[in-house]
Enzyme design. Structure first.
Site, PDB file in Angstrom:
ATOM      1  N   ASP A 176     -41.525 -10.147  -3.637  1.00  0.00           N
ATOM      2  CA  ASP A 176     -39.825  -9.788  -4.033  1.00  0.00           C
ATOM      3  C   ASP A 176     -39.157  -9.381  -3.928  1.00  0.00           C
ATOM      4  OD1 ASP A 176     -37.915 -11.863  -4.603  1.00  0.00           O
ATOM      5  OD2 ASP A 176     -38.841 -11.969  -6.556  1.00  0.00           O
ATOM      6  N   GLU A 226     -38.582   0.915 -20.757  1.00  0.00           N
ATOM      7  CA  GLU A 226     -37.364   2.055 -20.440  1.00  0.00           C
ATOM      8  C   GLU A 226     -36.649   1.750 -19.784  1.00  0.00           C
ATOM      9  OE1 GLU A 226     -38.733   6.289 -18.017  1.00  0.00           O
ATOM     10  OE2 GLU A 226     -39.910   4.299 -17.870  1.00  0.00           O
ATOM     11  N   TRP A 227     -35.459   2.414 -20.005  1.00  0.00           N
ATOM     12  CA  TRP A 227     -34.871   2.151 -19.283  1.00  0.00           C
ATOM     13  C   TRP A 227     -33.995   3.421 -18.210  1.00  0.00           C
ATOM     14  CZ3 TRP A 227     -30.149  -0.163 -18.593  1.00  0.00           C
ATOM     15  CH2 TRP A 227     -29.107   0.190 -17.483  1.00  0.00           C
TER      16      TRP A 227
HETATM   17  P1  ADP Z   1     -34.041 -10.981 -13.768  1.00  0.00           P
HETATM   18  O1  ADP Z   1     -35.125 -10.777 -13.565  1.00  0.00           O
HETATM   19  O2  ADP Z   1     -32.947 -11.847 -14.211  1.00  0.00           O
HETATM   20  O3  ADP Z   1     -33.817 -10.879 -12.068  1.00  0.00           O
HETATM   21  P2  ADP Z   1     -33.850  -8.017 -13.036  1.00  0.00           P
HETATM   22  O4  ADP Z   1     -35.245  -7.411 -13.352  1.00  0.00           O
HETATM   23  O5  ADP Z   1     -34.431  -8.184 -11.851  1.00  0.00           O
HETATM   24  O6  ADP Z   1     -33.808  -8.936 -13.648  1.00  0.00           O
HETATM   25  O7  ADP Z   1     -32.636  -7.016 -13.641  1.00  0.00           O
HETATM   26  C1  ADP Z   1     -31.608  -7.570 -13.588  1.00  0.00           C
HETATM   27  C2  ADP Z   1     -30.422  -5.711 -13.394  1.00  0.00           C
HETATM   28  O8  ADP Z   1     -30.795  -4.910 -14.331  1.00  0.00           O
HETATM   29  C3  ADP Z   1     -31.573  -5.044 -11.944  1.00  0.00           C
HETATM   30  O9  ADP Z   1     -31.217  -5.228 -10.750  1.00  0.00           O
HETATM   31  C4  ADP Z   1     -31.165  -3.749 -12.277  1.00  0.00           C
HETATM   32  O10 ADP Z   1     -29.645  -3.753 -11.748  1.00  0.00           O
HETATM   33  C5  ADP Z   1     -31.272  -3.750 -13.715  1.00  0.00           C
HETATM   34  N1  ADP Z   1     -32.680  -3.253 -14.228  1.00  0.00           N
HETATM   35  C6  ADP Z   1     -33.860  -4.176 -14.087  1.00  0.00           C
HETATM   36  N2  ADP Z   1     -34.570  -3.126 -15.465  1.00  0.00           N
HETATM   37  C7  ADP Z   1     -33.997  -1.923 -15.444  1.00  0.00           C
HETATM   38  C8  ADP Z   1     -34.740  -0.575 -15.897  1.00  0.00           C
HETATM   39  N3  ADP Z   1     -36.034  -0.762 -16.195  1.00  0.00           N
HETATM   40  N4  ADP Z   1     -33.830   0.351 -16.158  1.00  0.00           N
HETATM   41  C9  ADP Z   1     -32.220   0.591 -15.660  1.00  0.00           C
HETATM   42  N5  ADP Z   1     -32.003  -0.845 -15.290  1.00  0.00           N
HETATM   43  C10 ADP Z   1     -32.583  -1.720 -15.379  1.00  0.00           C
END
Ligand code: ADP
Length: 286
Positions: free
Chosen positions: A194, A90-91
């Site tokens: 984390d 989901e976004w």
């Molecule tokens: P990684 O596993 O590479 O560390 P993350 O899960 O932390 O990646 O996601 C990278 C970035 O994307 C996050 O810092 C956040 O800002 C954005 N993000 C993560 N999940 C979502 C989401 N479901 N909807 C919108 N943005 C997201």
């Protein structure tokens, strides 16, 4: 490839936008918009086959507490081949409001208050960053923290040549004497594991969402200590948290030892730039 996956999810509309997102340091992340819906997508060519499975397990465990939101997961790969693995979610997007930090404090405390286990640790390995985090169930928190948190990072640091003699001796002494400093039977809480500032995001109506967990059952002070290590959490967050779940008066004494695990992880992943912080903590105890 992506089109196919989205079709399987019932979205036959064309992809209108696919934009890379920065912020994570492990995967490639994208914002994708079709004629029907928006998505957050992570992709990885080199991760272990269970990398996204473990992330999804963590999200589901947090969701099951019904205390704090996590994004819905639509699809994930759990067998690595030569192909890129994908996680489709989901976004989440919303306005940053003061209320979001309030909710985060309250809701995180609620999650920590739920319990959900009588033992410390977890029944499966997880990932912390790219590193494997081994787990087992323990009846004694200090033993879990010693054997599954500090000792494996010490071993890795020796292997990576990131322990000088002085650092190694002090860390070995701290690990040996850990019972003097940490509680053996703190309340068991489900922890995100984390939770730095980049691992919570704000959705519609200022609702906080936890992302990218590395869950375990343990002392909630371990979680709080990490929130303080790199910042990203306001005073409002801490006051709301403490109203719901007061902190033990020994928090300041255990905090550096709980931060030490994450600093060792960073030392192992990113190098000597974290060495000074590790040494300062060791010096305080040994
Ligand atoms: P990684 O596993 O590479 O560390 P993350 O899960 O932390 O990646 O996601 C990278 C970035 O994307 C996050 O810092 C956040 O800002 C954005 N993000 C993560 N999940 C979502 C989401 N479901 N909807 C919108 N943005 C997201």
């Amino acid at each position: 490839m992506l089109e196919e996956k989205l079709k399987q999810l019932g979205d036959n509309s064309a992809i209108e936008t696919k934009t890379p997102i920065s912020g994570g340091d492990i995967n490639q992340a994208y914002y994708v918009k079709t004629g029907k819906q928006e998505y957050f997508i992570k992709a990885n060519q080199s991760a272990a086959s269970d990398f996204f499975q473990i992330e999804v397990n963590g999200l589901e465990k947090i969701r099951s507490t019904q205390t704090i939101a996590v994004p819905e997961v639509y699809y994930f790969d759990n067998s690595a081949g030569n192909e890129e693995m994908m996680l489709i979610m989901e976004w989440i997007e919303g306005e940053e409001t003061a209320a979001a930090e309030q909710h985060l404090g309250k809701q995180l405390a609620s999650m920590h208050l739920v319990g959900g286990s009588t033992a410390y640790g977890l029944d499966q390995s997880t990932y912390v960053g790219k590193l494997t985090q081994s787990n087992e169930w323990y009846t004694n928190w200090v033993d879990y923290y010693r054997e599954h948190r500090l000792q494996p990072q010490l071993d890795l640091a020796v292997q990576y040549n990131r322990m000088n003699q002085n650092r190694r001796l002090k860390l070995e002494a701290l690990i040996r004497d850990l019972d003097l400093y940490l509680p053996s039977q703190p309340k068991v809480s489900l922890l995100h594991g984390d939770l730095w500032g980049g691992n919570w995001i704000i959705g519609g109506a200022g609702q906080p969402y936890l992302i990218d967990p590395s869950i375990l059952y343990g002392d909630h002070l371990f979680e709080l200590a990490f929130t303080e290590l790199f910042g990203g959490f306001s005073n409002t967050f801490y006051s709301q948290y403490q109203e719901a779940m007061p902190l033990a008066d020994y928090y300041q004494d255990v905090k550096p030892i709980y931060q030490l695990f994450h600093l060792l992880v960073h030392l192992n992943m990113f190098g000597e730039v974290y060495g000074g912080s590790v040494d300062r903590i060791l010096k305080r105890y040994i």
